[in-house]
Design a protein around this motif. Sequence first.
Motif, short mmCIF file in Angstrom:
data_model
loop_
_atom_site.label_atom_id
_atom_site.label_comp_id
_atom_site.label_asym_id
_atom_site.label_seq_id
_atom_site.Cartn_x
_atom_site.Cartn_y
_atom_site.Cartn_z
N SER A 154 0.84 -1.20 0.00
CA SER A 154 0.00 0.00 0.00
C SER A 154 0.88 1.25 0.00
CB SER A 154 -0.91 0.02 1.22
OG SER A 154 -1.83 -1.05 1.19
N SER A 155 0.39 2.28 -0.66
CA SER A 155 1.11 3.55 -0.71
C SER A 155 0.80 4.36 0.55
CB SER A 155 0.69 4.34 -1.95
OG SER A 155 -0.67 4.74 -1.83
N ASP A 156 1.57 5.44 0.75
CA ASP A 156 1.30 6.33 1.89
C ASP A 156 -0.10 6.94 1.77
OD1 ASP A 156 3.78 5.82 2.95
OD2 ASP A 156 4.71 7.63 2.13
N ASP A 157 -0.54 7.24 0.54
CA ASP A 157 -1.89 7.79 0.34
C ASP A 157 -2.95 6.76 0.73
OD1 ASP A 157 -0.87 10.19 -0.53
OD2 ASP A 157 -1.11 9.74 -2.66
N ASP A 158 -2.71 5.50 0.38
CA ASP A 158 -3.65 4.43 0.75
C ASP A 158 -3.77 4.33 2.26
OD1 ASP A 158 -4.09 3.72 -1.90
OD2 ASP A 158 -2.52 2.18 -1.89
#
Length: 266
Positions: free
Chosen positions: A157-161
Motif C-alpha cells: 500500500s502507498s502512503d496515500d492508501d
Amino acid sequence: MNHVTSKDGTLIAYERVGRGPAVILVGGGLDDGSENAPLATELASRFTVFNYARRGRGASADTLPYAVQREIEDIAALIAEAAGPAHLFGVSSGGALVLEAAAAGLTIDKIAVYEVPYMMEEAVQERFGQYVDQLGVALREGRRGDAIALFMRLAGSSDDDIAAARNSPLWSGLAVLAPTLAYDAACLGDGRPPAARLARITQPTLVATGAVPDPHTGGLQPGFFDEAADAIAATIPKAERLIIDGQAHVADPVALSSVLERFLSR
C-alpha cells in the motif's frame, strides 16, 4: 454463533451453514471471518461450511502466549466438531496456516489455498524480518494504528492508501484486530516456503492465485503470489496449480466457490 473449545481451553467461534461434506474456511490477515462469509453462503448448497474466527478475532477468545501450534489445535477442534475428515480452504496467511495444519498430520481430506504470501526473493524476506521486528515493538507499545500501517506498507500500500485508511470508518475495527498481525507473521515463519514440511503433505492440494493485480498489493513485485504458488505446488506431491481468471487477492465468492466445488467434489 457456535463455539468449540480448543485444546488449551480457548473458545473458538464459528458459523455453520449448509449440508454435505465438511469444509472449514480459514481467513487471512485482519479478518475475523467476515471476509469468508459470502463464500460460505455460496458453498452451502453442496457442503457443510464451517466459517470461524481465528483466535483473538471476532467472537473467538485468545490465550497467551501465542503459538502456531495453538491455531493448528483450533482447526483440529473444528475438524472434530465436523466429525472429520474435513476439507480445508485458506486464503493468504490463512493458507499458510492450512498448510501447517496439514503438515502436522491433522485428519484432512482435500486442501485448497489461495494466494499464500510466501516470499521467494531474498530482499523481500529481509523486509519481512524487519517488519516482524517493527511490528513487535509497535504492539508492545500499544501503537495499533502504526502496526496496521506497517502491515499495509509491507503488502504494497502507498502512503496515500494508508492515510485514506486511517480516515476510514473501518480503521477502528482494524485496530481491534491489530495484535493478530503477529499471529499471521508467525504462520509465515521466516517468510520462505517451508519446503521440508510441505513435502509431508499427502492430501490432494489446490494451489490457486488470481490473474488480476490487486490495488491494495500493487507495491509487491509482479508475480509475487504466482512465484510462491509455483514453489508450493512444486513441493507438495499431490498439488494442482491453478490461475483463476479475473480475480485479484480478494476473490469474488461466486468465482471462487465454483473452483472449489469442482476440486472438492472430484
